[in-house]
Design an enzyme around this catalytic site. Structure first.
Site, mmCIF file in Angstrom:
data_model
loop_
_atom_site.group_PDB
_atom_site.id
_atom_site.type_symbol
_atom_site.label_atom_id
_atom_site.label_comp_id
_atom_site.label_asym_id
_atom_site.label_seq_id
_atom_site.Cartn_x
_atom_site.Cartn_y
_atom_site.Cartn_z
ATOM 1 N N HIS A 204 0.802 -1.229 0.000
ATOM 2 C CA HIS A 204 0.000 0.000 0.000
ATOM 3 C C HIS A 204 0.835 1.280 0.000
ATOM 4 O O HIS A 204 0.302 2.363 -0.190
ATOM 5 C CB HIS A 204 -0.949 0.029 1.201
HETATM 6 C C1 UD1 Z 1 -1.977 6.021 5.165
HETATM 7 C C2 UD1 Z 1 -0.661 6.502 5.727
HETATM 8 C C3 UD1 Z 1 0.324 5.351 5.783
HETATM 9 C C4 UD1 Z 1 -0.278 4.154 6.498
HETATM 10 C C5 UD1 Z 1 -1.574 3.776 5.811
HETATM 11 C C6 UD1 Z 1 -2.242 2.582 6.419
HETATM 12 C C7 UD1 Z 1 -0.208 8.850 5.201
HETATM 13 C C8 UD1 Z 1 0.637 9.767 4.412
HETATM 14 N N1 UD1 Z 1 -0.068 7.540 4.915
HETATM 15 O O1 UD1 Z 1 -1.783 5.696 3.792
HETATM 16 O O2 UD1 Z 1 1.467 5.755 6.484
HETATM 17 O O3 UD1 Z 1 0.638 3.075 6.454
HETATM 18 O O4 UD1 Z 1 -2.445 4.914 5.886
HETATM 19 O O5 UD1 Z 1 -3.229 2.091 5.552
HETATM 20 O O6 UD1 Z 1 -0.939 9.284 6.070
HETATM 21 N N2 UD1 Z 1 -8.946 4.974 0.406
HETATM 22 C C9 UD1 Z 1 -10.191 4.417 0.316
HETATM 23 N N3 UD1 Z 1 -10.871 4.205 1.479
HETATM 24 C C10 UD1 Z 1 -10.379 4.511 2.704
HETATM 25 C C11 UD1 Z 1 -9.101 5.082 2.779
HETATM 26 C C12 UD1 Z 1 -8.399 5.317 1.623
HETATM 27 O O7 UD1 Z 1 -10.688 4.115 -0.758
HETATM 28 O O8 UD1 Z 1 -11.049 4.261 3.720
HETATM 29 C C13 UD1 Z 1 -8.166 5.170 -0.825
HETATM 30 C C14 UD1 Z 1 -8.400 6.492 -1.487
HETATM 31 O O9 UD1 Z 1 -8.328 6.293 -2.864
HETATM 32 C C15 UD1 Z 1 -7.201 7.309 -1.067
HETATM 33 C C16 UD1 Z 1 -6.128 6.238 -0.960
HETATM 34 O O10 UD1 Z 1 -6.806 5.082 -0.517
HETATM 35 O O11 UD1 Z 1 -6.902 8.300 -1.968
HETATM 36 C C17 UD1 Z 1 -5.021 6.571 -0.019
HETATM 37 O O12 UD1 Z 1 -5.494 6.963 1.253
HETATM 38 P P1 UD1 Z 1 -4.611 7.926 2.171
HETATM 39 O O13 UD1 Z 1 -5.445 8.572 3.198
HETATM 40 O O14 UD1 Z 1 -3.767 8.808 1.333
HETATM 41 O O15 UD1 Z 1 -3.663 7.006 2.983
HETATM 42 P P2 UD1 Z 1 -3.043 5.557 2.819
HETATM 43 O O16 UD1 Z 1 -2.490 5.330 1.481
HETATM 44 O O17 UD1 Z 1 -3.990 4.555 3.354
#
Ligand code: UD1
Length: 350
Positions: A204
């Protein structure tokens, strides 16, 4: 004592499960969920199964670019702090929610306690590295999982109120293992895998999902493996793989993210774990499962030094070779404390 805790992402819910329970024995905790993770499978399931009290405030920030996401969190957390006037701000790990909590609180002169302080990958291209460096420098109480973390802080001039407390994830793992055990046969049957006869994979990290070359190499590696790969897929990874047009082989079983108990069971029964997660590298170690980490560096260097974790970067051949041939030593010393980190943190906050 009143503590405002800021959570937002999956690993933080897991860490809070142990400490919230401990804090609430003696103190008032106001739980703020930034809404960084919002899908039930990424958030709600952890509150329900780990018996974390429901958030007092949900800022509903959701996904977005780093600037917009963090800014919305900052504004929301500031409002809560002005209203609640807590004695402490408690933050976990290295996500954008961690950063927002640290910045909002320090501007209002609320002391910050950072759980999982002092970790470094020394790779400033990772958003997590930026978040943890800033959070540590703004924190008043630094709660470190390892001596390496304490030493990193000392090297940056942070020496006061730095404590080696162990890793709170071990508290949670021990708690969950007992509860997951009676259902483990059923869980493995539901997942369609057999004890010791599959690989568990998770990906991820932005550095892997946001780079077509790296993601491509990892997918090629998974496809080249001969064993069943159980692959609970983070939403960002699912989108990135779909956008890349790559297909996963039929032995790669892409499933929705798992709840914590199911993940503990799936981890413990795997022959080997392939991951770019931080938490899973430690859980693999504690569970005695060999780990191949698809990153160029790790914060959890002790697991590599112990011979149970190996780094491959996103190199297809390296990943395949290590999965086939990596064998850890038989000995496995205790790492990251004794599973009583939460109680220590609560005492230090007091
Ligand atoms: C975040 C943390 C990372 C951690 C991870 C655990 C940051 C910079 N990164 O990354 O350190 O290891 O969480 O999972 O804070 N999305 C969904 N549903 C959700 C959440 C996210 O669809 O409930 C998708 C969305 O497309 C979003 C992408 O995942 O744009 C990334 O989500 P984001 O909040 O940027 O964080 P993570 O990649 O999960």
């Amino acid at each position: 004592m009143k503590i405002v805790t800021v959570l937002g992402a999956r690993p933080q819910f897991i860490k809070a499960a142990a400490l919230s329970r401990e804090l609430r024995k003696r103190h008032q905790e106001v739980l703020v969920h930034t809404g960084q993770h919002y899908d039930y499978g990424m958030s709600g399931v952890f509150f329900d199964s780990l018996e974390i009290p429901p958030p007092d405030v949900n800022l509903g920030v959701g996904s977005g670019n780093h600037g917009a996401q963090t800014a919305a969190m900052l504004a929301g957390i500031e409002e809560v702090l002005v209203k609640e006037k807590p004695d402490w701000m408690l933050i976990y790990g290295d996500t954008n929610s961690t950063l927002a909590g640290a910045v909002a609180a320090s501007k209002l002169h609320v002391p910050v306690a950072h759980v999982e302080a002092g970790l470094r990958s020394f790779n400033r291209r990772m958003p997590e590295e930026v978040n943890r460096v800033v959070a540590d420098h703004l924190s008043r109480l630094l709660l470190c999982p390892s001596q390496t973390a304490v030493d990193h802080l000392a090297a940056e001039g942070i020496r006061d109120d730095v404590h080696l407390v162990g890793d709170v994830m071990l508290d949670v793992l021990n708690w969950a293992k007992e509860r997951a055990a009676p259902k483990s046969a059923q869980t493995l049957a539901q997942l369609g895998v057999k004890q010791g006869e599959y690989l568990l994979a998770t990906i991820h990290r932005g550095e892997n999902t946001d780079s077509p070359e790296r993601l491509g190499a990892i997918v090629r590696a998974l496809n080249a493996l001969e064993e069943t790969v159980l692959f609970p897929v983070h939403p960002r990874t699912r989108k990135a793989i779909a956008a890349s047009g790559q297909q996963l082989g039929s032995h790669v079983r892409a499933i929705d993210p798992l709840g914590y108990f199911e993940m503990v069971t799936a981890s413990a029964a795997a022959r080997l774990i392939l991951t770019d997660s931080g938490g899973l590298q430690k859980e693999a170690y504690w569970l005695g499962v060999p780990c191949v980490t698809m990153r160029d560096e790790t914060e959890w260097v002790e697991t590599v030094a112990a011979g149970w974790n190996t780094l491959t970067g996103a190199d297809c051949d390296q990943i395949v070779q290590k999965v086939r041939h990596f064998v850890p030593p038989s000995a496995r010393a205790a790492l990251y404390g004794d599973g009583r980190c939460a109680a220590r943190c609560a005492t230090l906050l007091q």
